[in-house]
Design a protein around this motif. Structure first.
Motif, PDB file in Angstrom:
ATOM      1  N   TYR A 258       0.274   7.744   9.023  1.00 18.03           N
ATOM      2  CA  TYR A 258       0.573   7.019   7.791  1.00 18.03           C
ATOM      3  C   TYR A 258       0.860   5.565   8.127  1.00 18.03           C
ATOM      4  N   ASP A 259       0.343   4.662   7.312  1.00 21.91           N
ATOM      5  CA  ASP A 259       0.615   3.238   7.536  1.00 21.91           C
ATOM      6  C   ASP A 259       1.873   2.871   6.736  1.00 21.91           C
ATOM      7  N   LEU A 260       3.010   2.948   7.420  1.00 23.12           N
ATOM      8  CA  LEU A 260       4.283   2.778   6.710  1.00 23.12           C
ATOM      9  C   LEU A 260       4.493   1.336   6.273  1.00 23.12           C
ATOM     10  N   SER A 261       3.910   0.380   7.038  1.00 17.82           N
ATOM     11  CA  SER A 261       4.035  -1.022   6.612  1.00 17.82           C
ATOM     12  C   SER A 261       3.347  -1.206   5.261  1.00 17.82           C
ATOM     13  N   GLN A 262       2.139  -0.647   5.136  1.00 17.49           N
ATOM     14  CA  GLN A 262       1.416  -0.808   3.873  1.00 17.49           C
ATOM     15  C   GLN A 262       2.104  -0.057   2.730  1.00 17.49           C
ATOM     16  N   LEU A 263       2.807   1.033   3.076  1.00 20.04           N
ATOM     17  CA  LEU A 263       3.559   1.743   2.030  1.00 20.04           C
ATOM     18  C   LEU A 263       4.633   0.832   1.433  1.00 20.04           C
ATOM     19  N   MET A 264       5.186  -0.035   2.267  1.00 21.94           N
ATOM     20  CA  MET A 264       6.229  -0.942   1.781  1.00 21.94           C
ATOM     21  C   MET A 264       5.653  -2.037   0.875  1.00 21.94           C
ATOM     22  N   VAL A 265       4.365  -2.364   1.066  1.00 19.91           N
ATOM     23  CA  VAL A 265       3.769  -3.438   0.259  1.00 19.91           C
ATOM     24  C   VAL A 265       3.692  -2.958  -1.197  1.00 19.91           C
ATOM     25  N   GLY A 266       4.298  -3.734  -2.076  1.00 22.48           N
ATOM     26  CA  GLY A 266       4.291  -3.347  -3.493  1.00 22.48           C
ATOM     27  C   GLY A 266       5.386  -2.368  -3.863  1.00 22.48           C
ATOM     28  N   SER A 267       6.307  -2.053  -2.926  1.00 22.79           N
ATOM     29  CA  SER A 267       7.344  -1.055  -3.236  1.00 22.79           C
ATOM     30  C   SER A 267       8.559  -1.691  -3.911  1.00 22.79           C
ATOM     31  N   GLU A 268       8.557  -2.995  -4.083  1.00 23.05           N
ATOM     32  CA  GLU A 268       9.550  -3.713  -4.905  1.00 23.05           C
ATOM     33  C   GLU A 268      11.000  -3.428  -4.500  1.00 23.05           C
ATOM     34  N   GLY A 269      11.222  -3.341  -3.194  1.00 18.98           N
ATOM     35  CA  GLY A 269      12.602  -3.176  -2.716  1.00 18.98           C
ATOM     36  C   GLY A 269      13.173  -1.794  -2.958  1.00 18.98           C
ATOM     37  N   THR A 270      12.338  -0.819  -3.320  1.00 15.55           N
ATOM     38  CA  THR A 270      12.858   0.523  -3.624  1.00 15.55           C
ATOM     39  C   THR A 270      12.808   1.459  -2.425  1.00 15.55           C
ATOM     40  N   LEU A 271      12.086   1.078  -1.369  1.00 16.59           N
ATOM     41  CA  LEU A 271      11.952   1.992  -0.220  1.00 16.59           C
ATOM     42  C   LEU A 271      12.608   1.453   1.042  1.00 16.59           C
ATOM     43  N   GLY A 272      12.862   0.156   1.111  1.00 18.94           N
ATOM     44  CA  GLY A 272      13.454  -0.419   2.316  1.00 18.94           C
ATOM     45  C   GLY A 272      13.588  -1.922   2.139  1.00 18.94           C
ATOM     46  N   VAL A 273      14.353  -2.513   3.049  1.00 16.47           N
ATOM     47  CA  VAL A 273      14.501  -3.974   3.036  1.00 16.47           C
ATOM     48  C   VAL A 273      13.609  -4.537   4.144  1.00 16.47           C
TER      49      VAL A 273
ATOM     50  N   LEU B 290      -1.687  -5.462  15.669  1.00 20.19           N
ATOM     51  CA  LEU B 290      -2.998  -4.874  15.947  1.00 20.19           C
ATOM     52  C   LEU B 290      -3.830  -4.829  14.673  1.00 20.19           C
ATOM     53  N   VAL B 291      -5.064  -5.326  14.774  1.00 17.82           N
ATOM     54  CA  VAL B 291      -5.911  -5.340  13.582  1.00 17.82           C
ATOM     55  C   VAL B 291      -6.380  -3.916  13.260  1.00 17.82           C
ATOM     56  N   LYS B 292      -6.610  -3.126  14.325  1.00 14.43           N
ATOM     57  CA  LYS B 292      -7.003  -1.729  14.114  1.00 14.43           C
ATOM     58  C   LYS B 292      -5.929  -0.834  14.727  1.00 14.43           C
ATOM     59  N   ASP B 293      -5.433   0.111  13.958  1.00 15.20           N
ATOM     60  CA  ASP B 293      -4.338   0.960  14.444  1.00 15.20           C
ATOM     61  C   ASP B 293      -4.225   2.185  13.552  1.00 15.20           C
ATOM     62  N   ASN B 294      -5.091   3.159  13.782  1.00 12.75           N
ATOM     63  CA  ASN B 294      -5.085   4.356  12.930  1.00 12.75           C
ATOM     64  C   ASN B 294      -4.243   5.442  13.557  1.00 12.75           C
ATOM     65  N   THR B 295      -2.941   5.312  13.414  1.00 12.56           N
ATOM     66  CA  THR B 295      -2.050   6.305  14.018  1.00 12.56           C
ATOM     67  C   THR B 295      -1.140   6.882  12.932  1.00 12.56           C
TER      68      THR B 295
ATOM     69  N   VAL C 203      -1.058  -8.573   5.667  1.00 12.89           N
ATOM     70  CA  VAL C 203       0.034  -7.959   6.434  1.00 12.89           C
ATOM     71  C   VAL C 203      -0.527  -7.160   7.619  1.00 12.89           C
ATOM     72  N   LEU C 204      -0.150  -7.581   8.832  1.00  9.96           N
ATOM     73  CA  LEU C 204      -0.593  -6.884  10.038  1.00  9.96           C
ATOM     74  C   LEU C 204       0.556  -6.206  10.762  1.00  9.96           C
ATOM     75  N   GLY C 205       1.733  -6.297  10.220  1.00 10.44           N
ATOM     76  CA  GLY C 205       2.885  -5.626  10.834  1.00 10.44           C
ATOM     77  C   GLY C 205       4.125  -5.935  10.039  1.00 10.44           C
ATOM     78  N   MET C 206       5.156  -5.116  10.264  1.00 10.05           N
ATOM     79  CA  MET C 206       6.365  -5.301   9.461  1.00 10.05           C
ATOM     80  C   MET C 206       7.562  -4.692  10.162  1.00 10.05           C
ATOM     81  N   GLU C 207       8.721  -5.325   9.924  1.00  4.63           N
ATOM     82  CA  GLU C 207       9.985  -4.722  10.313  1.00  4.63           C
ATOM     83  C   GLU C 207      10.737  -4.450   9.021  1.00  4.63           C
ATOM     84  N   VAL C 208      11.220  -3.229   8.871  1.00  4.75           N
ATOM     85  CA  VAL C 208      11.848  -2.859   7.604  1.00  4.75           C
ATOM     86  C   VAL C 208      13.024  -1.938   7.881  1.00  4.75           C
TER      87      VAL C 208
END
Ligand code: FAD
Ligand code: 2HG
Ligand code: ZN
Length: 472
Positions: free
Chosen positions: A196-211, A189-194, A170-175
């Motif tokens: 909290y990585d909110l896209s990665q927060l969604m990974v594994g969140s099983e539909g509980t944090l956003g669609v 962007l492969v590197k983007d340290n700005t 996952v390199l980006g997400m719309e949620v």
């Protein structure tokens, strides 16, 4: 049903995409295994991120819970509503991502592609292939599982050993968040340290944090050659040792999978397949390597060095031979469903504990259910075993408790790749500390204060915090 709800949603997505017919709605309310089921108010099928946002706003305004559903191939009950339990709350709306299925052009400069959440894995694989690339994640439900569901569960699959799980792609997400706000970070962007990585927060969140509505995905070079070997061995300990040896020696190793003689018999019987060879062994390893050239020779030479048993070895270097060998492993899930509704316990162990676990888990199941059928298989290269138990009724959780407590006692995790869903909420504390659980609940409270998204999945709304959606 709340007055005016259908009309409000129809104004957003079109009347044809608000499904209220009881029979049609029922086709969305039972999970793939048949173990989890619950009533829904209706099904809504938005086709754009803006429509998803408007649907979630409308549901939030009515305090209506929303269950997100992709391909409904999840194996822990997270994609369907909870059972009717007499609690006075409205049955959820099922938000199906089926119409968010667009796959953009493959970007051959960055080797990336943007896929809608409802695009199937097979669709993404085909798009990558047509551009001379590959999508690195693969699993047997490829024709139905969606990108959104795979992100939401951080799906693993057959090639984690080489490419990592969904998270790594996952390199980006719309949620869209519960209140309808859209977070969009699709630059790839492969590197983007700005922060909290909110896209990665969604990974594994099983539909509980956003669609999730769209994902920017990494692609990898296509490897034109593939060699597959099926090896019979004498024990789990021998399989684990061989897997470790292969990880050290074999270039291009892309899968090391395990199954057992009872599972092989079941697959052959259910799917009408001939056994791979006449010799029988208690344990089987399926090994795959990919590369540009000489892949079969290299794998054969590494296997020869490990002293394999010729009587119980089959090797394939063409697509039909590879598919034939993979079928013995991939078709376990459907074969098991052919004998009953399974309790699926997808667990991961420290690799050094796998052999002990295999012995102990059979005893643990027999201890609580003497006539249960236990079928084990999985991704041994990742320490991930799928414990399938058929026999106990779907709502008898004694087997689940026995297996998951054993896993925790050996230092493993109660979910390797399928997630927690509704199936394992009770046992999350076996794998997560009180501080971790409190932090997860704080994140949930912050992003979905009314706990409207997938209530009862992953975290228990009845435990302190979370206003348990519309209970009041
Ligand atoms: P669903 O089942 O629809 O949903 C799964 C979860 O994701 C639910 O909690 C749901 O609410 C949430 N969700 C779905 N879409 C979204 C979205 N757009 N935004 C937010 N949340 C969303 N899994 C593996 O990891 N490895 C395997 O090897 C594997 N093999 C399988 C083989 C078979 C035959 C089957 C039936 C299943 C297999 N699975 C495997 C399980 C399953 O395919 C994966 O969990 C997959 O990721 C689910 O995708 P889905 O689109 O079907 O999601
Ligand atoms: C697999 O590895 C899937 O085939 C399904 O994760 C596992 O059916 C199962 O238990
Ligand atoms: Zn698996």
């Amino acid at each position: 049903m709340q007055p005016g709800l259908v009309e409000r949603l129809a104004a957003i997505v079109g009347a044809a995409h608000v499904l209220v017919d009881a029979e049609v709605v029922r086709s969305y309310t039972t999970d793939w295994t048949g173990r989890f089921s619950g009533p829904a108010t209706l099904v809504v099928r938005p086709s754009t991120t803006e429509e998803v946002a408007a649907v979630l706003q409308a549901c939030a305004a009515s305090h209506l819970p929303v269950v997100v559903q992709g391909g409904n191939t999840g194996l822990v009950g997270g994609s369907v509503p909870p059972p009717a339990d007499g609690v006075a709350r409205p049955a959820p709306v099922v938000l199906s991502t089926v119409r968010l299925a667009a796959i953009g052009p493959v970007d051959r400069v960055s080797n990336q592609v943007t896929a809608g959440a409802g695009a199937t894995l097979a669709g993404v694989q085909a798009a990558a292939h047509a551009a001379g690339l590959s999508f690195p994640v693969d699993l047997a439900a490829r024709d139905t599982a969606t990108v959104g569901g795979m992100v939401a569960t951080n799906a693993g699959g057959l090639h984690v050993i080489r490419y990592g799980a969904m998270r790594s792609q996952v390199l980006g997400m719309e949620v869209v968040l519960a209140d309808g706000q859209v977070l969009s970070r699709m630059s790839g962007l492969v590197k983007d340290n700005t922060g909290y990585d909110l896209s990665q927060l969604m990974v594994g969140s099983e539909g509980t944090l956003g669609v999730v509505t769209a994902v920017r995905l990494r692609l990898v070079p296509h490897q034109p050659q593939r060699a597959v070997a099926l090896l019979g061995v004498d024990s789990t300990a021998a399989a684990v040792a061989l897997a470790s040896e292969l990880r050290r020696q074999a270039d291009g190793l892309s899968a090391v999978e395990i199954f057992y003689q009872d599972g092989l018999d079941l697959v052959c019987h259910h799917c009408g397949l001939e056994p791979p060879f006449s010799a029988e062994r208690p344990v089987y390893l399926l090994v795959e390597a990919v590369g540009r050239d000489d892949v079969i020779d290299q794998l054969a030479s590494v296997l020869a060095d490990t002293g394999i048993d010729d009587e119980a070895t089959a090797v394939a270097d063409d697509e039909s031979g590879a598919a034939r060998l993979w079928a013995y492993r991939e078709r376990h899930t459907e074969a098991i469903s052919g004998i009953g509704v399974p309790h699926k316990l997808d667990v991961t162990l420290p690799i050094a504990a796998l052999a002990d676990f295999e012995r102990a888990v059979r005893l643990a199941v027999a201890g609580v259910s003497s006539d249960a059928v236990v079928v084990l298989f999985g991704h041994v290269g990742d320490g991930n075993l799928h414990v399938n138990v058929v026999g106990p009724p779907p709502d008898d959780e004694r087997v689940d408790a026995a297996v998951l407590e054993l896993v925790a006692s050996l230092g493993g995790s109660i979910s390797a790749e399928h997630g927690i869903g509704r199936a394992k909420v009770r046992w999350l504390g076996l794998s997560r500390s009180p501080a971790e659980l409190a932090t997860m609940r704080a994140v949930k409270d912050a992003l979905d204060p009314e706990w409207l998204l997938n209530p009862g999945v992953l975290l228990d709304p009845q435990v302190d915090g979370g206003s348990a959606s519309g209970d009041e």
